[in-house]
Write a protein that holds these residues in place. Structure first.
Motif, PDB file in Angstrom:
ATOM      1  N   GLY A  83       0.833  -1.193   0.000  1.00 14.47           N
ATOM      2  CA  GLY A  83       0.000   0.000   0.000  1.00 14.47           C
ATOM      3  C   GLY A  83       0.868   1.243   0.000  1.00 14.47           C
ATOM      4  O   GLY A  83       2.089   1.179  -0.003  1.00 14.47           O
ATOM      5  N   TRP A  86       0.264   6.416   3.267  1.00 13.13           N
ATOM      6  CA  TRP A  86      -0.853   6.696   4.159  1.00 13.13           C
ATOM      7  C   TRP A  86      -1.368   5.425   4.828  1.00 13.13           C
ATOM      8  O   TRP A  86      -1.964   5.484   5.889  1.00 13.13           O
ATOM      9  CB  TRP A  86      -1.972   7.427   3.415  1.00 13.13           C
ATOM     10  CG  TRP A  86      -2.587   6.620   2.311  1.00 13.13           C
ATOM     11  CD1 TRP A  86      -2.148   6.500   1.021  1.00 13.13           C
ATOM     12  CD2 TRP A  86      -3.745   5.802   2.406  1.00 13.13           C
ATOM     13  NE1 TRP A  86      -2.952   5.657   0.302  1.00 13.13           N
ATOM     14  CE2 TRP A  86      -3.964   5.211   1.135  1.00 13.13           C
ATOM     15  CE3 TRP A  86      -4.628   5.507   3.434  1.00 13.13           C
ATOM     16  CZ2 TRP A  86      -5.011   4.349   0.880  1.00 13.13           C
ATOM     17  CZ3 TRP A  86      -5.676   4.650   3.166  1.00 13.13           C
ATOM     18  CH2 TRP A  86      -5.867   4.080   1.906  1.00 13.13           C
ATOM     19  N   GLU A  87      -1.120   4.243   4.218  1.00  8.98           N
ATOM     20  CA  GLU A  87      -1.495   2.976   4.824  1.00  8.98           C
ATOM     21  C   GLU A  87      -0.348   2.405   5.660  1.00  8.98           C
ATOM     22  O   GLU A  87      -0.571   1.837   6.721  1.00  8.98           O
ATOM     23  CB  GLU A  87      -1.872   1.952   3.758  1.00  8.98           C
ATOM     24  CG  GLU A  87      -3.146   2.266   3.016  1.00  8.98           C
ATOM     25  CD  GLU A  87      -3.404   1.287   1.887  1.00  8.98           C
ATOM     26  OE1 GLU A  87      -4.497   0.727   1.874  1.00  8.98           O
ATOM     27  OE2 GLU A  87      -2.497   1.094   1.050  1.00  8.98           O
ATOM     28  N   GLN A  88       0.860   2.555   5.156  1.00 10.44           N
ATOM     29  CA  GLN A  88       2.004   1.934   5.816  1.00 10.44           C
ATOM     30  C   GLN A  88       2.420   2.628   7.114  1.00 10.44           C
ATOM     31  O   GLN A  88       2.811   1.954   8.060  1.00 10.44           O
ATOM     32  CB  GLN A  88       3.198   1.870   4.858  1.00 10.44           C
ATOM     33  CG  GLN A  88       3.108   0.722   3.888  1.00 10.44           C
ATOM     34  CD  GLN A  88       3.053  -0.620   4.582  1.00 10.44           C
ATOM     35  OE1 GLN A  88       3.894  -0.959   5.401  1.00 10.44           O
ATOM     36  NE2 GLN A  88       2.028  -1.390   4.265  1.00 10.44           N
ATOM     37  N   HIS A  91       0.305   1.365   9.883  1.00 10.28           N
ATOM     38  CA  HIS A  91       0.545  -0.078   9.960  1.00 10.28           C
ATOM     39  C   HIS A  91       1.875  -0.377  10.658  1.00 10.28           C
ATOM     40  O   HIS A  91       1.988  -1.336  11.419  1.00 10.28           O
ATOM     41  CB  HIS A  91       0.535  -0.653   8.540  1.00 10.28           C
ATOM     42  CG  HIS A  91       0.749  -2.128   8.450  1.00 10.28           C
ATOM     43  ND1 HIS A  91      -0.140  -3.046   8.961  1.00 10.28           N
ATOM     44  CD2 HIS A  91       1.756  -2.850   7.892  1.00 10.28           C
ATOM     45  CE1 HIS A  91       0.311  -4.274   8.729  1.00 10.28           C
ATOM     46  NE2 HIS A  91       1.456  -4.175   8.076  1.00 10.28           N
TER      47      HIS A  91
END
Length: 108
Positions: A83, A86-88, A91
Motif C-alpha cells: 500500500g 498513508w497505509e504503511q 501499519h
C-alpha cells in the motif's frame, strides 16, 4: 518529519514537554548535540526505513559508545505490508499516534 512534529505538538498539548531533532543521517556527528541528547531522560528515533538496519540502531550505538544511556527506543518499518505511505505509516506504528504511544511508554 512532519508526522513527528505533529506528535510533539500533540504531546505538548497534553502537558508533556518534549523536543524534536531532525537528524536524517549519521554521516557527521555533532558531539555537542550528542552530549545534549545523551543526557536527556529519553530518546526516540523515528524513521521510515527498516528498524533493524537503519538510523535508529546506529544512533543507539553511537550514544552507547559515548557512555550515554537514556531510555531509548527506535521506530521504523518492521512489518511486511503493501500500500501507500498513508497505509504503511499507521501499519508500522510510525504515524503520530504510534509515535505518541512510544514516547509515553518510554516515559513510564
Amino acid at each position: 518529519l512532519y508526522r513527528s512534529l505533529d506528535a510533539v505538538e500533540r504531546l505538548k498539548q497534553e502537558g508533556i514537554d518534549i523536543g524534536l531533532i531532525n537528524k536524517p543521517t549519521l554521516n557527521s556527528i555533532d558531539e555537542e548535540m550528542m552530549s545534549k541528547i545523551g543526557k536527556s531522560p529519553m530518546v526516540l528515533v523515528v524513521e521510515s526505513f527498516n528498524r533493524k538496519t537503519g538510523l535508529g540502531s546506529r544512533f543507539g550505538s553511537q550514544l552507547l559508545e559515548r557512555g550515554y544511556k537514556p531510555n531509548y527506543n527506535h521506530l521504523g518499518t518492521h512489518i511486511e505490508g503493501c500500500g501507500g505511505l498513508w497505509e504503511q505509516f499507521p501499519h508500522q506504528g510510525i504515524d503520530p499516534a504510534g509515535i505518541m504511544a512510544a514516547v509515553k511508554k518510554l516515559m513510564g
